[in-house]
Write a protein that holds these residues in place. Sequence first.
Motif: not given
Length: 471
Positions: A305-334
């Motif tokens: 039940a706790i793991i089921q509830a914790a799933a809400k903490l892990f939402r919004g995953a996706g892919y980010t394409v790099l096309d030039g310099p990027v600040d690593p802090a903006t593309v963290v997998q939390a």
Amino acid sequence: MPLTKLRSNVGGEVADALAGLRTDLPDAFPEAVEAEARRAVDAAEMPDDDLSGVPFVTLDPAGSTDLDQALHIERAGDGFTVLYAIADVPAFVAPGGAVDAEARRRGQTIYAPDGRIPLHPPVISEGAASLLEGQERGAFVWRFELDHAGRVTDASLRRARIRSTWQGSYEEAQAHVDAGGDELLSLLQEVGELRIALERERGGASLNRPEQEIVEEGGHYRLVRRATLPVEGWNAQLSLMTGMAAADMMLSAGVGILRTMPAPDAQVIEAFRIQVAALGREWPTGMAYGEYLRTLPQDDPVTPAIIQAAAKLFRGAGYTVLDGPVDPATVVQAAIGAPYAHVTAPLRRLVDRFVLLVCEAVSQGRPVPGWVTDALASLPGIMAESGRLASRVDSGAIAIVEAAVLADRVAESFDAVVVSANDSHGTIQLLDPAVTARCDGALTAGERVTATLVTADVASGTVLFRVTAPR
């Protein structure tokens, strides 16, 4: 790894319902794809770089045939050298060819209890590219130098020929570790535990979901929950380390594609904190949520039940394409607590093939092939769509299995925990069996209740309870 799988050949209504999940999924590969795959296998050449004398091993679920990774670890002074080999799928997939087009249509291997729907034809995924025991194979080989604390001090990637000397299941590997005397697996434990400690420092987290199996006995069904073994966690740390190194490599070059996920917001975290407190598993103030999840015992009936509830903490995953310099802090997998890329499963996930090609070119000081960079922009959409299909199959299979487990128990009452609730109904997690289902009635998230089973329909995967009383 699939969340639900069959331990025996299940027939009748369950089999028919599971087969119905495949309606919108790819079926057999077209003959043109199969023929091109066979030609690619016949024409493939091995890399010149020869590491076939290194005793690599693979660790996978028992019976696996699509083996993406092989590993070798040695001591290096007060640190370690880790070689992590990844199946050389690009050697068998011509850019713009029939196999490539079909893989882009599929996106990923989809796992169902009654069998998987592979990304590539089996002649590739279970044959020529799979890192099978005793077979010489081409591979992308990552070389990591680690210090005494398990931190990566140097990482590189090259193509080489390798040979796996042992295909171990997780159960076999854990038995060897427990018995002692296996040097490589002892080093895996040592490195894995060091990397887990570093994950704690980063604030990383993971949902350590137990695997569920459906077992048929005399026409009745039951769910068996299999806890993950320590060796699986150590092995997963090598994959995470590789994904982090791939991300760093692509960020340094300003080209590639990352797996990203935002951190949960304060409101979501507070709701989770209240919910677990109601379940009697209070989250201590000051403890990172990843560390809290690591403390949950897998044999505790409240943990699902706790793991089921914790799933809400892990939402919004996706892919980010790099096309030039990027600040690593903006593309963290939390959840990992660092930039990260999918790179270790090219037999089963489309995006990994492209990440390997980008990283190998960057590591070897060559330009990234134009056809690779041209494809990057299309990958987030492909992976999102295939992810939705995989999720639909996974959730549908679980619903069918849970209905089958409960089909002969209508009108019985069960102890449960309320996972979520609104004005007239909510979701409950049974304490035994580990089933999650809709429940009608006045509910409060986090409370324990007694609920009566109203419906368990296998064909539709519908399970419905009505709350009887709070406990």
